[in-house]
Design a protein around this motif. Structure first.
Motif, PDB file in Angstrom:
ATOM      1  N   UNK A  23     -42.747   5.283  65.312  1.00  0.00           N
ATOM      2  CA  UNK A  23     -42.242   5.605  63.982  1.00  0.00           C
ATOM      3  C   UNK A  23     -43.066   6.755  63.402  1.00  0.00           C
ATOM      4  N   UNK A  24     -42.782   7.220  62.188  1.00  0.00           N
ATOM      5  CA  UNK A  24     -43.520   8.361  61.633  1.00  0.00           C
ATOM      6  C   UNK A  24     -45.021   8.131  61.500  1.00  0.00           C
ATOM      7  N   UNK A  25     -45.464   6.857  61.494  1.00  0.00           N
ATOM      8  CA  UNK A  25     -46.904   6.559  61.390  1.00  0.00           C
ATOM      9  C   UNK A  25     -47.564   6.446  62.755  1.00  0.00           C
ATOM     10  N   UNK A  26     -46.850   6.820  63.816  1.00  0.00           N
ATOM     11  CA  UNK A  26     -47.313   6.719  65.205  1.00  0.00           C
ATOM     12  C   UNK A  26     -47.491   5.273  65.643  1.00  0.00           C
ATOM     13  N   UNK A  27     -46.739   4.371  65.009  1.00  0.00           N
ATOM     14  CA  UNK A  27     -46.766   2.960  65.414  1.00  0.00           C
ATOM     15  C   UNK A  27     -45.703   2.743  66.497  1.00  0.00           C
ATOM     16  N   UNK A  28     -46.087   2.221  67.671  1.00  0.00           N
ATOM     17  CA  UNK A  28     -45.095   1.979  68.730  1.00  0.00           C
ATOM     18  C   UNK A  28     -44.071   0.939  68.290  1.00  0.00           C
ATOM     19  N   UNK A  29     -42.812   1.221  68.550  1.00  0.00           N
ATOM     20  CA  UNK A  29     -41.760   0.288  68.144  1.00  0.00           C
ATOM     21  C   UNK A  29     -40.895  -0.175  69.318  1.00  0.00           C
TER      22      UNK A  29
ATOM     23  N   UNK B 245     -56.521  -2.590  70.883  1.00  0.00           N
ATOM     24  CA  UNK B 245     -57.515  -1.884  71.689  1.00  0.00           C
ATOM     25  C   UNK B 245     -58.739  -2.750  71.991  1.00  0.00           C
ATOM     26  N   UNK B 246     -59.022  -3.746  71.151  1.00  0.00           N
ATOM     27  CA  UNK B 246     -60.205  -4.587  71.371  1.00  0.00           C
ATOM     28  C   UNK B 246     -59.885  -5.880  72.128  1.00  0.00           C
ATOM     29  N   UNK B 247     -58.638  -6.065  72.545  1.00  0.00           N
ATOM     30  CA  UNK B 247     -58.274  -7.299  73.243  1.00  0.00           C
ATOM     31  C   UNK B 247     -58.988  -7.380  74.589  1.00  0.00           C
ATOM     32  N   UNK B 248     -59.417  -8.593  74.942  1.00  0.00           N
ATOM     33  CA  UNK B 248     -60.111  -8.807  76.204  1.00  0.00           C
ATOM     34  C   UNK B 248     -59.198  -8.451  77.376  1.00  0.00           C
ATOM     35  N   UNK B 249     -59.764  -7.786  78.378  1.00  0.00           N
ATOM     36  CA  UNK B 249     -58.933  -7.332  79.501  1.00  0.00           C
ATOM     37  C   UNK B 249     -58.330  -8.499  80.283  1.00  0.00           C
ATOM     38  N   UNK B 250     -59.001  -9.658  80.266  1.00  0.00           N
ATOM     39  CA  UNK B 250     -58.430 -10.835  80.913  1.00  0.00           C
ATOM     40  C   UNK B 250     -57.144 -11.269  80.238  1.00  0.00           C
ATOM     41  N   UNK B 251     -57.114 -11.206  78.898  1.00  0.00           N
ATOM     42  CA  UNK B 251     -55.900 -11.541  78.161  1.00  0.00           C
ATOM     43  C   UNK B 251     -54.807 -10.496  78.393  1.00  0.00           C
TER      44      UNK B 251
ATOM     45  N   UNK C 293     -47.705  -1.079  78.848  1.00  0.00           N
ATOM     46  CA  UNK C 293     -47.710  -1.503  77.444  1.00  0.00           C
ATOM     47  C   UNK C 293     -48.576  -0.548  76.631  1.00  0.00           C
ATOM     48  N   UNK C 294     -48.112  -0.168  75.434  1.00  0.00           N
ATOM     49  CA  UNK C 294     -48.907   0.732  74.586  1.00  0.00           C
ATOM     50  C   UNK C 294     -50.115   0.017  74.000  1.00  0.00           C
TER      51      UNK C 294
ATOM     52  N   UNK D 268     -52.801   0.111  64.017  1.00  0.00           N
ATOM     53  CA  UNK D 268     -51.570  -0.064  64.793  1.00  0.00           C
ATOM     54  C   UNK D 268     -50.959   1.258  65.233  1.00  0.00           C
ATOM     55  N   UNK D 269     -51.776   2.296  65.353  1.00  0.00           N
ATOM     56  CA  UNK D 269     -51.303   3.586  65.831  1.00  0.00           C
ATOM     57  C   UNK D 269     -51.521   3.692  67.341  1.00  0.00           C
ATOM     58  N   UNK D 270     -50.597   4.368  68.007  1.00  0.00           N
ATOM     59  CA  UNK D 270     -50.660   4.529  69.460  1.00  0.00           C
ATOM     60  C   UNK D 270     -51.861   5.377  69.857  1.00  0.00           C
TER      61      UNK D 270
END
Length: 464
Positions: A192-198, A228-234, A247-248, A254-256
């Protein structure tokens, strides 16, 4: 990790159906190294996949590895570094000439560069970062600023995105004109215009739709955004659970900022499976065949020490029944059987439980059902083998009550093994302790102590 353009001939697959290195080819490579034949070595390695070359470097000794790298230095591909075990990368990087390392790293995707440098010492990190373009260096340094084992370390910064109002024609024209597309990608990400993936749109749908079709009308039903901070195992679990291809990744607003692809997610899943296996065996989580004697010794000593302590506890139980054993020597012959059967049964339950916890299949909602199942399995197995050992005890030593004692002890220990093998990993996880790392020692201790105590206490009560 990105893939190469190499095509593996069908006849090669037929000759090596298990995809292991061809022994004749390895012998030829080592012979070329021995002769110092640079051209011959290059010709032999030219058609090999980087993953196979990495396997070769991991399997040969340090002396041959150094000579091979010196001969092959000018042709060394960054993909080989990506495929190497982490424990060996630092040594291989140290063997490469600076200009060779620079050329190899420049061709790598940002996520592969991050994976390469994050475990190196400061001097080697700086040497690699210095050869990158300014924009690439900034991207890698920013990725390194994220927590270790997070999505920020796993993602690549090269993304293909489009405004959500674009059509198929707009996307195709953009991709044809762009000179900075990733070497490999699967989706165009709508923002979207805020660079949020949709939404995500697969390349296949774009190529198969008329130019005037709106991209949002082609978007996939399953759309997962990774913080971006989610654990890589998850992250790996999400890819496996929802059958994601890419996956973005988004920042706190919440910007890409990047994308994670299935190959990197599955690599994490494989690493976690490997770590679980190594930890269950008590050899650390980073053991490899390329480790030195001292490194391997340091990794194994702590767990052998833990095993020694647990063995002493079991011995203390036996020591309480010295008089009973002295009067019935047969007990000394039979009691290891009870403990061994309990240990094996406990390990079976433990392995299933640890794997189920890792895949999030074992939860508080089904815990008691699983525990009850393992107890019942232990009871049934205990009865079966109790009958067998009871008969053996009677035939072997001619004492009917001795057969009864070992039969009852067997049932008790196998039931306890089922309970401990499932319950201990769950308890350790709730205490914040890795169940794969510590469960084995506790389960073995429980089955040894219970097995010896049940057998010897019953023997003392019944036979004396």
């Amino acid at each position: 990790m990105s893939e190469t353009d190499q095509i593996i001939p069908p006849e090669a697959l037929e000759d090596e159906a298990d995809y292991s290195l061809d022994r004749k080819n390895v012998s030829s490579i080592l012979f070329a190294v021995e002769r110092g034949d640079r051209d011959g070595l290059t010709a032999l390695l030219e058609d090999m996949h980087p993953a196979d070359i990495a396997d070769l470097l991991e399997q040969i000794n340090v002396y041959d590895r150094r000579r091979l790298i010196q001969l092959y230095d000018r042709e060394f591909d960054g993909e080989i570094l990506s495929e190497l075990e982490e424990s060996l990368r630092e040594d291989v990087i140290a063997m490469l000439r600076p200009e060779t390392l620079a050329e190899a790293v420049r061709d790598m995707d940002s996520d592969d560069v991050v994976d390469l440098v994050e475990d190196l010492d400061d001097a080697q990190q700086e040497a690699i970062l210095d050869v990158l373009e300014d924009a690439d260096r900034v991207a890698v340094e920013q990725a390194l600023s994220y927590p270790e084992f997070s999505a920020g370390r796993l993602m690549q910064r090269e993304t293909v995105w489009a405004p959500e109002h674009w059509t198929v024609g707009d996307a195709i024209d953009y991709m044809r004109e762009s000179t900075e597309l990733p070497e490999q990608f699967y989706h165009v990400i709508l923002v979207d215009p805020r660079m949020k993936p949709v939404a995500n749109v697969t390349l296949g749908k774009i190529m198969g739709a008329p130019r005037e079709t709106a991209l949002k009308n082609l978007s996939e039903e399953m759309f997962q955004v990774i913080p971006v901070t989610q654990d890589e195992g998850d992250v790996a679990y999400a890819f496996n659970q929802y059958h994601l291809i890419s996956a973005p990744v988004v920042d706190e607003d919440e910007r890409l900022i990047g994308v994670i692809t299935i190959d990197d997610a599955m690599a994490v899943l494989d690493e976690e499976h490997e770590e679980d296996i190594l930890r269950l065996a008590g050899v650390g989580d980073e053991s490899s065949l390329s480790d030195s004697v001292m490194e391997t010794t340091k990794q194994r000593i702590p767990w052998l020490a833990v095993n020694l302590v647990t063995s002493v506890l079991a011995s203390l139980v036996i020591a309480q029944f010295e008089d009973t054993i002295a009067q019935f020597v047969a007990l000394a012959v039979l009691m290891p059987i009870v403990a061994s059967m309990g240990g094996n049964a406990g390990t079976q339950s433990l392995t299933v439980a640890v794997r189920a916890l890792a895949t999030k299949d074992l939860t508080s909602s089904n815990l008691w059902r699983v525990v009850n199942r393992e107890i019942l399995v232990g009871l049934v197995n205990g009865v079966v083998f109790a009958i067998v050992m009871g008969i053996i005890g009677v035939i072997w030593f001619g004492t009917a009550m001795l057969g009864v004692v070992i039969a009852v002890a067997m049932v008790i220990n196998l039931v306890v093994a089922g309970l401990a093998g499932t319950g201990i990993p769950v308890l350790l996880q709730r205490l914040g302790i890795d169940p794969a790392l510590a469960s084995g020692a506790f389960v073995t201790t429980v089955t040894d102590v219970v097995g010896f105590f049940a057998f010897l206490a019953l023997a003392g009560a019944v036979l004396l």
